[in-house]
Motif scaffolding. Sequence first.
Motif, short mmCIF file in Angstrom:
data_model
loop_
_atom_site.label_atom_id
_atom_site.label_comp_id
_atom_site.label_asym_id
_atom_site.label_seq_id
_atom_site.Cartn_x
_atom_site.Cartn_y
_atom_site.Cartn_z
N VAL A 81 19.41 -77.57 -63.41
CA VAL A 81 20.16 -78.71 -63.93
C VAL A 81 21.33 -78.98 -62.98
N PRO A 82 21.47 -80.22 -62.48
CA PRO A 82 22.46 -80.50 -61.42
C PRO A 82 23.86 -80.77 -61.95
N TYR A 83 24.43 -79.81 -62.71
CA TYR A 83 25.76 -80.03 -63.28
C TYR A 83 26.87 -79.63 -62.31
N LEU A 84 26.54 -78.88 -61.27
CA LEU A 84 27.54 -78.46 -60.30
C LEU A 84 27.85 -79.59 -59.32
N GLU A 85 29.10 -79.67 -58.86
CA GLU A 85 29.42 -80.69 -57.86
C GLU A 85 28.69 -80.42 -56.55
N GLU A 86 28.27 -79.17 -56.34
CA GLU A 86 27.53 -78.82 -55.13
C GLU A 86 26.15 -79.47 -55.08
N CYS A 87 25.68 -80.03 -56.21
CA CYS A 87 24.37 -80.68 -56.26
C CYS A 87 24.43 -82.15 -55.88
N GLY A 88 25.64 -82.68 -55.68
CA GLY A 88 25.78 -84.09 -55.35
C GLY A 88 25.77 -84.33 -53.85
N PHE A 89 25.08 -85.40 -53.43
CA PHE A 89 25.01 -85.79 -52.02
C PHE A 89 25.33 -87.27 -51.90
N ILE A 90 25.89 -87.65 -50.75
CA ILE A 90 26.13 -89.06 -50.45
C ILE A 90 25.09 -89.50 -49.45
N LEU A 91 24.36 -90.56 -49.80
CA LEU A 91 23.28 -91.07 -48.97
C LEU A 91 23.82 -92.17 -48.06
N ARG A 92 23.93 -91.87 -46.76
CA ARG A 92 24.47 -92.82 -45.79
C ARG A 92 23.33 -93.47 -45.00
N PHE A 93 23.25 -94.79 -45.02
CA PHE A 93 22.22 -95.53 -44.30
C PHE A 93 22.85 -96.16 -43.06
N ARG A 94 22.35 -95.75 -41.88
CA ARG A 94 22.92 -96.26 -40.63
C ARG A 94 21.79 -96.49 -39.62
N GLY A 95 21.67 -97.72 -39.16
CA GLY A 95 20.72 -98.03 -38.11
C GLY A 95 19.28 -97.66 -38.42
N GLY A 96 18.89 -97.81 -39.68
CA GLY A 96 17.51 -97.54 -40.07
C GLY A 96 17.22 -96.08 -40.40
N THR A 97 18.21 -95.20 -40.27
CA THR A 97 18.03 -93.79 -40.63
C THR A 97 19.07 -93.39 -41.68
N TYR A 98 18.84 -92.23 -42.28
CA TYR A 98 19.72 -91.75 -43.33
C TYR A 98 20.43 -90.47 -42.90
N HIS A 99 21.67 -90.33 -43.36
CA HIS A 99 22.46 -89.11 -43.17
C HIS A 99 22.84 -88.61 -44.56
N LEU A 100 22.62 -87.34 -44.83
CA LEU A 100 22.94 -86.76 -46.13
C LEU A 100 24.25 -86.00 -46.04
N GLU A 101 25.27 -86.56 -46.69
CA GLU A 101 26.60 -85.94 -46.70
C GLU A 101 26.76 -85.12 -47.97
N THR A 102 27.35 -83.94 -47.85
CA THR A 102 27.51 -83.04 -48.99
C THR A 102 28.82 -83.32 -49.72
N PHE A 103 29.01 -82.64 -50.84
CA PHE A 103 30.21 -82.84 -51.65
C PHE A 103 31.48 -82.49 -50.89
N ASN A 104 31.40 -81.55 -49.93
CA ASN A 104 32.56 -81.14 -49.14
C ASN A 104 32.58 -81.81 -47.77
N HIS A 105 31.88 -82.97 -47.67
CA HIS A 105 31.93 -83.86 -46.50
C HIS A 105 31.40 -83.21 -45.22
N GLN A 106 30.35 -82.44 -45.38
CA GLN A 106 29.57 -81.98 -44.24
C GLN A 106 28.22 -82.69 -44.28
N PHE A 107 27.38 -82.43 -43.28
CA PHE A 107 26.12 -83.15 -43.19
C PHE A 107 24.96 -82.19 -42.96
N ILE A 108 23.85 -82.49 -43.65
CA ILE A 108 22.61 -81.75 -43.39
C ILE A 108 22.13 -82.10 -41.98
N SER A 109 21.75 -81.08 -41.21
CA SER A 109 21.36 -81.31 -39.83
C SER A 109 19.98 -80.74 -39.54
#
Length: 352
Positions: A161-189
């Motif tokens: 169950v995604p009740y933790l803030e750690e389960c939230g991501f920000i979906l950034r759309f740039r130039g036809g691709t996506y960047h997944l930003e985490t709750f602490n403003h880092q990025f999946i690489s």
Amino acid sequence: RAGGGMQVGLVDWAGGYLTGPRAAAATALGSSLGKEQTWELKVTGKQEEQTVVELVGPQGQSLWVDADGAVVCAQPTSGDRGQFLLGVHPSGAWTLQQVQSRKYLESDGEDVFCIRRGLTSYHMWMPQLAMHVYVVLFNPSLQLYARVDPELNRVWVDTPVPYLEECGFILRFRGGTYHLETFNHQFISRSEKLVQKPSAETAFHLTLEPGCLAFLTDREGQILYPHGSRGLLCLGDNPADNKEWFVIRRCPQWVNLRTRSKRYVTVVRDSDVYAGPKKVTPMSTFHFKVNPDSQTVQLKGINHRYLAQVSQAGGEEGAVPGVQGQEGSSGSAVVGSEQIGEWERGAEGILW
């Protein structure tokens, strides 16, 4: 994998958004995702292995093709003229082939029409999800959500169950691709570790299907999916059991209810509700849903059971008092598996 009701923007080869003014010709002149560039993708059926869809604009009018190949946003005079076969390509791009004529929706960078059967780059449309950028990632194969581990700088797919803030991501759309930003403003690489800034190493192609079902690939075609018994999210080549697929959902609203004595409303023994703990626990976290018509809210615990009201003459010490309903009535809160409790919502919030 078919689904419906998904809202998207469609970006052509030149970077313009498919735009549908009311009762007018569609264009690709939109420079950003606004109201006239947002389309509801409705699944209407199947033809062989392909999904048949309809694109509905913000005014409730459909995108449809006339006999000359012109594309307009209006009420279709023929059902087939507003029906398209959805093609999903390895790059993540979509093609939309009109069912009746078998011609593809295309753009010349400005105008939109449907006149050719031969597939070219002008027929490719990159979908952009038109939802709140704060999302959660649900893996239907594992029935688990993705979660950031800030200590290890990694992402695991291990949370029911995604009740933790750690389960939230920000979906950034740039130039036809996506960047997944985490709750602490880092990025999946592309590496297993999170990184501080977006770059080519954090850019992923999103292969999106109806129902917000998607998977992510890097520039070399490797797929992002959970590995091992703990579900480490990283790149690989051979996902088993459809583990690469995620459902992208808007991040749910979670709340904690605290009394004036600074004790948190908490579910105990799966069904009893007390205001006891002075610290937040998983069992004191509730999914908050508002019904704007009746000015009531629904509160669902992480065990998927709803907070409900049960009238009684008296209650145990520490039990949560019930919401006032009709004059003179009272009750206490319990958690029920079927009955959905609706709580009155006043000017200062929930009325206890």
